[in-house]
Write an enzyme that holds these catalytic residues in place. Sequence first.
Site, PDB file in Angstrom:
ATOM      1  N   LYS A 103      69.803 -72.071   8.342  1.00 50.77           N
ATOM      2  CA  LYS A 103      68.525 -71.070   8.467  1.00 50.77           C
ATOM      3  C   LYS A 103      68.674 -69.663   7.683  1.00 50.77           C
ATOM      4  O   LYS A 103      70.015 -69.224   8.030  1.00 50.77           O
ATOM      5  CB  LYS A 103      68.245 -70.902  10.010  1.00 50.77           C
ATOM      6  CG  LYS A 103      66.986 -70.294  10.311  1.00 50.77           C
ATOM      7  CD  LYS A 103      66.905 -70.587  11.993  1.00 50.77           C
ATOM      8  CE  LYS A 103      65.278 -70.155  12.394  1.00 50.77           C
ATOM      9  NZ  LYS A 103      65.264 -69.837  13.509  1.00 50.77           N
TER      10      LYS A 103
HETATM   11  O1  G3P Z   1      62.284 -69.424  16.187  1.00 46.08           O
HETATM   12  C1  G3P Z   1      62.241 -67.985  16.202  1.00 46.08           C
HETATM   13  C2  G3P Z   1      61.816 -67.697  17.610  1.00 46.08           C
HETATM   14  O2  G3P Z   1      62.868 -68.054  18.305  1.00 46.08           O
HETATM   15  C3  G3P Z   1      61.233 -66.466  17.922  1.00 46.08           C
HETATM   16  O3  G3P Z   1      60.701 -66.374  19.095  1.00 46.08           O
HETATM   17  O4  G3P Z   1      59.655 -65.386  21.052  1.00 46.08           O
HETATM   18  O5  G3P Z   1      61.657 -64.238  19.778  1.00 46.08           O
HETATM   19  O6  G3P Z   1      59.465 -64.399  18.937  1.00 46.08           O
HETATM   20  P1  G3P Z   1      60.472 -64.827  19.812  1.00 46.08           P
END
Ligand code: G3P
Length: 215
Positions: A83
């Site tokens: 990633k």
């Molecule tokens: O895969 C990316 C994700 O984990 C981000 O999620 O909820 O932190 O925006 P969030």
Amino acid sequence: MQFYIDSANIDEIKAANQRGWVDGVTTNPTLIAKSGRPHHEVIKDICNEVEGYVSAEVLSMDTEGMVKEGHELAKIKDNVVVKIPMCEDGLVAVRRLAADGIKTNVTLVFSPIQALMVGKAGATLCSPFVGRLDDISHDGMDLISQTMQIYQNYDMDTQVLVASIRHPIHILESALIGADVVTVPYKVLSGLTTHPLTDKGIAQFMKDGEKFANK
Ligand code: G3P
């Protein structure tokens, strides 16, 4: 549409996998930090549990560092996807890793133009973040439909992985658009099979069933 779990918690990943909900896994530094364990150890455990792609994020911000870290992560198991954060150095690293046969997932994508550049760089996966766009009053799902359209227009191989999913409507809209993959936190995954009318209907059927069950 493939379902990935967005988690570095091995218990959650096992529980979701046993239910057939895990075609792959995404992690990020925030999720790894929450696990309280060394990065490579967590990724190795996840790879031993799951057959699909497991995204593991680099921490370097320059091409050389990303390529070096990418090679180290890819050695853990052949289902590791490296990633890479969205930036110029990152896209150069994507090209170099792709030339070495290493799969990549470009993260923190917030515009369709960024997604176009990710496709041109030859990434395996592109991760547009929908929830964080919604948070700042933009429609995150517009980014998904525009990215899908661009990749279809130019027959690009990069798959669209919808990230930063917060609720089932994000998943429904991803499926209607035809996104390749959604990555979903355990809490959201575990709510996808329920409906209050289903629960109410089951309770009523069980109650009525008792009236003749032993006759
Ligand atoms: O895969 C990316 C994700 O984990 C981000 O999620 O909820 O932190 O925006 P969030």
